[in-house]
Design a protein around this motif. Structure first.
Motif, PDB file in Angstrom:
ATOM      1  N   ALA A 316      20.260 -36.736  44.286  1.00 46.62           N
ATOM      2  CA  ALA A 316      20.142 -35.846  45.587  1.00 46.62           C
ATOM      3  C   ALA A 316      21.549 -35.490  46.248  1.00 46.62           C
ATOM      4  O   ALA A 316      22.523 -36.223  46.172  1.00 46.62           O
ATOM      5  CB  ALA A 316      19.543 -36.437  46.718  1.00 46.62           C
ATOM      6  N   CYS A 317      21.855 -34.114  46.395  1.00 51.28           N
ATOM      7  CA  CYS A 317      23.108 -33.603  46.935  1.00 51.28           C
ATOM      8  C   CYS A 317      23.022 -33.524  48.500  1.00 51.28           C
ATOM      9  O   CYS A 317      24.396 -33.764  48.804  1.00 51.28           O
ATOM     10  CB  CYS A 317      23.283 -32.413  46.204  1.00 51.28           C
ATOM     11  SG  CYS A 317      22.092 -31.090  46.343  1.00 51.28           S
ATOM     12  N   TYR A 318      21.951 -33.152  49.214  1.00 52.00           N
ATOM     13  CA  TYR A 318      22.162 -32.721  50.535  1.00 52.00           C
ATOM     14  C   TYR A 318      20.820 -33.151  51.010  1.00 52.00           C
ATOM     15  O   TYR A 318      19.646 -33.210  50.584  1.00 52.00           O
ATOM     16  CB  TYR A 318      22.205 -31.410  50.973  1.00 52.00           C
ATOM     17  CG  TYR A 318      23.820 -30.916  50.745  1.00 52.00           C
ATOM     18  CD1 TYR A 318      24.710 -31.134  51.922  1.00 52.00           C
ATOM     19  CD2 TYR A 318      24.105 -30.086  49.664  1.00 52.00           C
ATOM     20  CE1 TYR A 318      26.132 -30.723  51.830  1.00 52.00           C
ATOM     21  CE2 TYR A 318      25.665 -29.685  49.641  1.00 52.00           C
ATOM     22  CZ  TYR A 318      26.398 -29.746  50.498  1.00 52.00           C
ATOM     23  OH  TYR A 318      27.797 -29.405  50.637  1.00 52.00           O
ATOM     24  N   VAL A 319      20.916 -33.303  52.545  1.00 55.10           N
ATOM     25  CA  VAL A 319      19.453 -33.211  53.227  1.00 55.10           C
ATOM     26  C   VAL A 319      19.505 -31.945  54.009  1.00 55.10           C
ATOM     27  O   VAL A 319      20.638 -31.446  54.790  1.00 55.10           O
ATOM     28  CB  VAL A 319      19.374 -34.374  54.508  1.00 55.10           C
ATOM     29  CG1 VAL A 319      18.388 -34.393  55.305  1.00 55.10           C
ATOM     30  CG2 VAL A 319      19.324 -35.916  53.745  1.00 55.10           C
ATOM     31  N   GLU A 320      18.469 -31.233  53.916  1.00 54.84           N
ATOM     32  CA  GLU A 320      18.285 -29.954  54.770  1.00 54.84           C
ATOM     33  C   GLU A 320      17.834 -30.212  55.986  1.00 54.84           C
ATOM     34  O   GLU A 320      16.634 -30.619  56.503  1.00 54.84           O
ATOM     35  CB  GLU A 320      17.543 -29.019  53.959  1.00 54.84           C
ATOM     36  CG  GLU A 320      17.318 -27.588  54.753  1.00 54.84           C
ATOM     37  CD  GLU A 320      16.588 -26.827  53.979  1.00 54.84           C
ATOM     38  OE1 GLU A 320      16.541 -25.365  54.144  1.00 54.84           O
ATOM     39  OE2 GLU A 320      15.722 -26.945  53.065  1.00 54.84           O
ATOM     40  N   ASP A 321      18.531 -29.663  57.003  1.00 59.57           N
ATOM     41  CA  ASP A 321      18.046 -29.684  58.444  1.00 59.57           C
ATOM     42  C   ASP A 321      17.630 -28.321  58.862  1.00 59.57           C
ATOM     43  O   ASP A 321      18.259 -27.386  59.368  1.00 59.57           O
ATOM     44  CB  ASP A 321      19.085 -30.181  59.482  1.00 59.57           C
ATOM     45  CG  ASP A 321      18.517 -30.352  60.944  1.00 59.57           C
ATOM     46  OD1 ASP A 321      17.476 -30.146  61.161  1.00 59.57           O
ATOM     47  OD2 ASP A 321      19.343 -30.621  61.840  1.00 59.57           O
ATOM     48  N   PHE A 322      16.269 -28.025  58.694  1.00 58.46           N
ATOM     49  CA  PHE A 322      15.446 -26.742  59.000  1.00 58.46           C
ATOM     50  C   PHE A 322      14.547 -27.401  60.012  1.00 58.46           C
ATOM     51  O   PHE A 322      13.433 -27.915  59.643  1.00 58.46           O
ATOM     52  CB  PHE A 322      14.814 -26.233  57.618  1.00 58.46           C
ATOM     53  CG  PHE A 322      14.036 -25.072  58.271  1.00 58.46           C
ATOM     54  CD1 PHE A 322      14.656 -24.288  59.256  1.00 58.46           C
ATOM     55  CD2 PHE A 322      13.327 -24.504  57.294  1.00 58.46           C
ATOM     56  CE1 PHE A 322      14.034 -23.074  59.827  1.00 58.46           C
ATOM     57  CE2 PHE A 322      12.517 -23.436  57.604  1.00 58.46           C
ATOM     58  CZ  PHE A 322      12.682 -22.411  58.741  1.00 58.46           C
ATOM     59  N   GLY A 323      14.761 -27.078  61.475  1.00 54.27           N
ATOM     60  CA  GLY A 323      14.121 -27.838  62.253  1.00 54.27           C
ATOM     61  C   GLY A 323      12.841 -27.035  62.759  1.00 54.27           C
ATOM     62  O   GLY A 323      12.275 -26.951  63.843  1.00 54.27           O
ATOM     63  N   ILE A 324      11.915 -26.939  61.672  1.00 52.90           N
ATOM     64  CA  ILE A 324      10.703 -26.250  61.932  1.00 52.90           C
ATOM     65  C   ILE A 324       9.707 -27.033  62.517  1.00 52.90           C
ATOM     66  O   ILE A 324       8.673 -26.566  63.341  1.00 52.90           O
ATOM     67  CB  ILE A 324       9.985 -25.818  60.587  1.00 52.90           C
ATOM     68  CG1 ILE A 324       9.093 -24.737  60.694  1.00 52.90           C
ATOM     69  CG2 ILE A 324       9.620 -27.245  59.797  1.00 52.90           C
ATOM     70  CD1 ILE A 324       8.557 -24.180  59.417  1.00 52.90           C
ATOM     71  N   LEU A 325       9.885 -28.154  62.541  1.00 52.58           N
ATOM     72  CA  LEU A 325       8.783 -29.250  63.398  1.00 52.58           C
ATOM     73  C   LEU A 325       9.569 -29.880  64.514  1.00 52.58           C
ATOM     74  O   LEU A 325       8.747 -30.602  65.389  1.00 52.58           O
ATOM     75  CB  LEU A 325       8.457 -30.440  62.489  1.00 52.58           C
ATOM     76  CG  LEU A 325       7.630 -29.992  61.369  1.00 52.58           C
ATOM     77  CD1 LEU A 325       7.005 -31.290  60.717  1.00 52.58           C
ATOM     78  CD2 LEU A 325       6.236 -29.009  61.704  1.00 52.58           C
TER      79      LEU A 325
END
Length: 364
Positions: A316-325
């Protein structure tokens, strides 16, 4: 106090219609339809899981859980889940994947959350890992619907909030216009900030080739979803001819689709979403396949859940922070020195805003 052998006694489903804040919207999606599942055991412990759609059809997913998956697991135990999951999947094979897999994903997340509550273990520990820090990048605010000055402002805003890397969107304009926008973003953030671009399946193969060749000079880390997910041959051409890495996966369903991609393309970055591709167990199987093929994993969206999976996966290279929730969460992940760490709470540790959940819940 709950016990690890307490049987599942109830499975409930909720449909929430959650507004998406304007700066996160793309291609006309102004709401997310969230299917939330609550799985309770005989001792009263309750695990939560979820899946989602950005269009119609969430009610059908709810009914799949109510009519088929829920009744099939009541009376069973969480340590029997993998066996039951396989039997349920086999019994629904003729139905196809489009409705069943998201429904199964939500139940899988809820059952594993309940297992963590029963055994007093965080999800990452259940998966055999530890709470290691993972790099995080900001995603979503760089919408292709923004004017150029707004796009630059939102990108800089992520950096000011402590995110070391940022992803922006392209694909809604001509490749030439998008390239100029990305040049402006690169000039604003400087040469040292990792940038990624997501085209959300909007490009043709010739445009993707033209666009991708020019991203190399701008130092972009990857070109995400340039083509529709089903165009495996097109992705193979891009991965073979471009220097910028290609990233795909949020629209691939299950380990067999990922395995076919891995066998037939040299794509370097895969992005499974546990809430869409079959659940936590299936996402981990996909990550293992990618690791065996020396490819990277970057789980799609949902950082409060995927931080556990990323912490366990060596590729795993990153955690994506897409705040859709974010609108229905009582607590969200925030970067500390550019990284995030999974919470030590039992289960996945997601904190729901109960008032917001009630406000956005609708009949189906």
């Amino acid at each position: 106090m709950t016990t690890a052998t307490a049987a599942i006694t109830d499975v409930r489903t909720e449909l929430l219609v959650v507004p998406v804040e304007p700066r996160l919207r793309a291609y006309g999606s102004d709401v997310v339809n969230l299917v939330r599942v609550l799985v309770q055991d005989a001792d009263g412990a309750c695990g939560t899981g979820f899946t989602y759609t950005l269009g119609a059809g969430a009610g059908v997913v709810c009914r799949m859980i109510d009519d088929l998956i829920g009744p099939a697991i009541v009376g069973g135990r969480t340590d029997e889940w993998d066996e039951r999951r396989s039997k349920i999947a086999a019994s629904t094979r003729r139905l196809g994947r489009s409705v069943f897999t998201p429904a199964l994903s939500a139940v899988d997340i809820a059952v594993r959350d309940l297992r963590g509550l029963q055994t007093n273990q965080p999800l990452y520990a259940l998966l055999g890992g530890r709470a290691r820090a993972m790099p995080i990048y900001g995603s979503g605010r760089g919408s292709n619907g923004l004017e150029l000055d707004e796009l630059v402002e939102q990108t800089l805003g992520y950096l000011n909030d402590g995110y070391p890397a940022v992803k922006v969107r392209a694909g809604a304009r001509s490749p030439e216009a998008d390239l100029e926008r990305l040049r402006a973003v690169r000039a604003a953030v400087g040469d040292d900030v990792p940038l990624m671009v997501d085209c959300n399946e909007q490009l043709t193969l010739p445009d993707a080739l033209w666009f991708g060749r020019r991203l190399t000079d701008l130092g972009f880390r990857w070109l995400e979803e340039p083509l529709i997910a089903e165009d495996i041959e097109g992705h193979a051409v891009l991965a073979a001819q471009l220097d910028v890495p290609i990233a795909v996966g949020e629209h691939l369903v299950g380990r067999y689709e990922f395995a076919h991609h891995l066998r037939t393309t040299p794509i370097g970055i895969y992005q499974p979403d546990a809430a869409l591709t079959g659940g936590i167990g299936e996402a981990m199987r996909i990550a293992a396949l990618a690791e065996a093929a020396n490819r990277s994993i970057n789980f799609h969206s949902l950082p409060e859940l995927h931080v556990h999976l990323a912490a366990v996966c060596p590729n795993a290279c990153y955690v994506e922070d897409f705040g859709i929730l974010n609108a229905v969460l009582g607590e969200v992940l925030r970067p500390h020195e550019g990284s995030v760490v999974p919470p030590d709470r039992s289960g996945h540790g997601i904190v729901w805003d109960d008032d917001a959940v009630r406000r956005f819940t609708q009949p189906y």
